[in-house]
Motif scaffolding. Structure first.
Motif, PDB file in Angstrom:
ATOM      1  N   SER A  96      66.311  25.576  49.547  1.00  0.00           N
ATOM      2  CA  SER A  96      66.146  25.354  50.981  1.00  0.00           C
ATOM      3  C   SER A  96      66.327  26.631  51.793  1.00  0.00           C
ATOM      4  O   SER A  96      65.687  26.813  52.831  1.00  0.00           O
ATOM      5  N   LYS A  97      67.236  27.492  51.339  1.00  0.00           N
ATOM      6  CA  LYS A  97      67.475  28.749  52.058  1.00  0.00           C
ATOM      7  C   LYS A  97      67.144  29.939  51.168  1.00  0.00           C
ATOM      8  O   LYS A  97      67.870  30.930  51.122  1.00  0.00           O
ATOM      9  N   ALA A  98      66.019  29.822  50.472  1.00  0.00           N
ATOM     10  CA  ALA A  98      65.578  30.908  49.588  1.00  0.00           C
ATOM     11  C   ALA A  98      65.295  32.163  50.416  1.00  0.00           C
ATOM     12  O   ALA A  98      64.785  32.076  51.536  1.00  0.00           O
ATOM     13  N   PRO A  99      65.642  33.334  49.887  1.00  0.00           N
ATOM     14  CA  PRO A  99      65.405  34.571  50.647  1.00  0.00           C
ATOM     15  C   PRO A  99      63.916  34.808  50.886  1.00  0.00           C
ATOM     16  O   PRO A  99      63.084  34.510  50.025  1.00  0.00           O
ATOM     17  N   ARG A 100      63.612  35.292  52.067  1.00  0.00           N
ATOM     18  CA  ARG A 100      62.239  35.645  52.416  1.00  0.00           C
ATOM     19  C   ARG A 100      62.165  37.150  52.657  1.00  0.00           C
ATOM     20  O   ARG A 100      63.075  37.732  53.249  1.00  0.00           O
TER      21      ARG A 100
ATOM     22  N   HIS B 102      55.818  36.929  47.084  1.00  0.00           N
ATOM     23  CA  HIS B 102      57.197  36.470  46.880  1.00  0.00           C
ATOM     24  C   HIS B 102      57.484  35.228  47.722  1.00  0.00           C
ATOM     25  O   HIS B 102      58.009  34.222  47.229  1.00  0.00           O
ATOM     26  N   ASN B 103      57.135  35.275  48.989  1.00  0.00           N
ATOM     27  CA  ASN B 103      57.407  34.152  49.883  1.00  0.00           C
ATOM     28  C   ASN B 103      56.589  32.921  49.503  1.00  0.00           C
ATOM     29  O   ASN B 103      57.052  31.784  49.671  1.00  0.00           O
ATOM     30  N   LYS B 104      55.399  33.147  48.982  1.00  0.00           N
ATOM     31  CA  LYS B 104      54.570  32.044  48.500  1.00  0.00           C
ATOM     32  C   LYS B 104      55.240  31.356  47.313  1.00  0.00           C
ATOM     33  O   LYS B 104      55.280  30.118  47.233  1.00  0.00           O
TER      34      LYS B 104
ATOM     35  N   THR C 260      68.538  33.448  44.021  1.00  0.00           N
ATOM     36  CA  THR C 260      68.588  34.890  44.269  1.00  0.00           C
ATOM     37  C   THR C 260      68.154  35.669  43.027  1.00  0.00           C
ATOM     38  O   THR C 260      67.438  36.676  43.127  1.00  0.00           O
ATOM     39  N   ALA C 261      68.568  35.184  41.856  1.00  0.00           N
ATOM     40  CA  ALA C 261      68.186  35.846  40.603  1.00  0.00           C
ATOM     41  C   ALA C 261      66.679  35.808  40.402  1.00  0.00           C
ATOM     42  O   ALA C 261      66.077  36.793  39.945  1.00  0.00           O
ATOM     43  N   PHE C 262      66.042  34.694  40.754  1.00  0.00           N
ATOM     44  CA  PHE C 262      64.585  34.606  40.626  1.00  0.00           C
ATOM     45  C   PHE C 262      63.904  35.541  41.621  1.00  0.00           C
ATOM     46  O   PHE C 262      62.896  36.188  41.295  1.00  0.00           O
ATOM     47  N   SER C 263      64.454  35.628  42.828  1.00  0.00           N
ATOM     48  CA  SER C 263      63.907  36.555  43.831  1.00  0.00           C
ATOM     49  C   SER C 263      63.948  37.985  43.304  1.00  0.00           C
ATOM     50  O   SER C 263      62.970  38.742  43.421  1.00  0.00           O
ATOM     51  N   ASP C 264      65.060  38.361  42.695  1.00  0.00           N
ATOM     52  CA  ASP C 264      65.188  39.704  42.116  1.00  0.00           C
ATOM     53  C   ASP C 264      64.214  39.887  40.946  1.00  0.00           C
ATOM     54  O   ASP C 264      63.627  40.953  40.772  1.00  0.00           O
ATOM     55  N   TYR C 265      64.058  38.831  40.179  1.00  0.00           N
ATOM     56  CA  TYR C 265      63.183  38.898  39.001  1.00  0.00           C
ATOM     57  C   TYR C 265      61.739  39.205  39.395  1.00  0.00           C
ATOM     58  O   TYR C 265      61.106  40.098  38.818  1.00  0.00           O
ATOM     59  N   VAL C 266      61.216  38.490  40.383  1.00  0.00           N
ATOM     60  CA  VAL C 266      59.806  38.685  40.730  1.00  0.00           C
ATOM     61  C   VAL C 266      59.569  39.984  41.483  1.00  0.00           C
ATOM     62  O   VAL C 266      58.495  40.577  41.386  1.00  0.00           O
ATOM     63  N   THR C 267      60.582  40.453  42.222  1.00  0.00           N
ATOM     64  CA  THR C 267      60.390  41.692  42.980  1.00  0.00           C
ATOM     65  C   THR C 267      60.657  42.934  42.135  1.00  0.00           C
ATOM     66  O   THR C 267      59.928  43.933  42.242  1.00  0.00           O
ATOM     67  N   LEU C 268      61.695  42.885  41.310  1.00  0.00           N
ATOM     68  CA  LEU C 268      62.075  44.066  40.533  1.00  0.00           C
ATOM     69  C   LEU C 268      61.366  44.143  39.182  1.00  0.00           C
ATOM     70  O   LEU C 268      60.943  45.224  38.762  1.00  0.00           O
TER      71      LEU C 268
END
Length: 270
Positions: free
Chosen positions: A181-185, A155-157, A138-146
Motif C-alpha cells: 500500500s505504501k510502496a516506494p515511488r 519501477h512505479n509500474k 523495500t527489498a524488491f524496490s532495491d532489487y529492480v533498481t540496483l
C-alpha cells in the motif's frame, strides 16, 4: 481429555470443496462426530492452487490429530497453514489475468516473471505469504533498481501492479493487509514534449500520406477521434461503419472496459 479421530480427507463437489474428518468424544465412546470444514479454500482460484492449499491443510490436520488421539483442541484453534508466497503470487496473477484484454495479460505476466526471480533469489518462494512485510517491499524496490537497473516509470509500474495483485489476496483473506500500500515511488524523468505548429502538422501529414498510408490513417484517427493507440491496435475493419460515419469500440477494446462509439468526419476517409 483425549479425542480419537478418523483421518481427514478432501471431498470435492461442483459447488464447494470440504475437508471431512471424525472425532470420538471421550464421554461417548464409539460415537464419532463428523466435522466438515472449508478452511476458506473455496475462495482460492484456480483449482490447481486450491488443490495445493487443501493438501497443506490435510497435512497440518493429520499431523495435529495424532493417530493415538490428542489432547482436546477446538477446531478453530488448529492453526490454518499459510500459502507459500510463490503459490499465493501465482494465484493472484491468475486472477488478474482473467480478462479478455491481451495487453493487461502481457503486463501481469511480465511482472510475474520478475517477481518470481526476486522471490527465488531472496529465498522467499517457500516462505509463508503472511510473512511478507514492508521490508520485503523495500527489498524488491532495491532489487529492480540496483540489480535490474529499472528506472522510475517502470519501477512505479511494477509497484502499482503488484499492489493490485496483492489486493486480491487481501480480498480473499489470505493475507490481512496489503504490504504494497505504501510502496516506494521513484521520481519519473520528465518527458520533453511540445505541440506541433500548424506547418509541422501539415509537413508530417504530407510525408506519412505519401510514404506510409496506413500510419497516416492511424495518426489521423488519434488526432481527430481521440482514440488511444492501444485501442486502435485492437480495431478490425468490421468496427468501422463507413455509411453512418462512426467507429464501434467494443468493451474488450477500450481501456475502461466500456463500449464506445467515436464519430469521425466524412472527409477523413476519401
Amino acid at each position: 481429555k483425549i479425542f480419537h479421530f478418523r483421518q481427514a480427507t478432501l471431498h470435492k463437489s461442483a459447488d464447494r470443496w470440504q475437508i471431512i474428518f471424525y472425532t470420538e468424544p471421550p464421554d461417548d465412546p464409539g460415537t464419532f462426530i463428523r466435522h466438515r470444514e472449508t478452511w476458506d479454500m473455496n475462495r482460492i482460484t484456480p483449482a490447481s492452487e486450491r488443490e495445493k492449499y487443501a493438501k497443506k491443510v490435510l497435512a497440518r490436520l493429520n499431523s495435529t490429530l495424532l493417530p493415538n488421539g490428542y489432547p482436546y483442541v477446538s477446531i478453530e484453534a488448529i492453526e490454518k497453514p499459510s500459502m507459500t508466497t510463490l503459490d499465493a503470487w501465482k494465484m493472484a496473477i491468475a486472477i488478474k489475468c482473467r480478462t479478455p484484454k491481451n495487453e493487461t495479460i502481457r503486463t501481469y505476466r511480465g511482472i510475474e516473471s520478475v517477481f518470481c526471480q526476486f522471490l527465488n533469489e531472496e529465498n522467499l518462494a517457500n516462505a509463508p505469504v503472511t510473512s511478507i512485510s514492508k521490508k520485503h517491499v523495500t527489498a524488491f524496490s532495491d532489487y529492480v533498481t540496483l540489480t535490474r537497473n529499472v528506472k522510475g516509470r517502470t519501477h512505479n509500474k511494477y509497484m502499482m501492479h503488484i499492489h493490485c495483485a496483492w489486493q486480491e489476496l487481501v480480498n480473499r483473506e489470505i493475507v490481512t493487509e496489503n504490504a504494497w500500500s505504501k510502496a516506494p515511488r521513484l521520481k519519473e524523468a520528465e518527458v520533453s514534449r511540445r505541440v506541433f505548429t500548424a506547418d509541422e502538422r501539415l509537413a508530417v501529414a504530407a510525408y506519412l500520406y505519401k510514404n506510409d498510408r496506413w500510419l497516416f490513417y492511424w495518426v489521423v484517427l488519434q488526432y481527430y477521434c481521440f482514440i488511444r493507440g492501444t485501442e486502435l491496435s485492437r480495431l478490425k475493419f468490421s468496427d468501422f461503419n463507413l455509411s453512418e460515419g462512426f467507429i464501434h469500440l467494443k468493451s474488450e477494446q477500450t481501456k475502461n472496459g466500456k463500449e464506445a462509439f467515436d464519430i469521425y468526419n466524412e472527409h477523413l476517409f476519401p
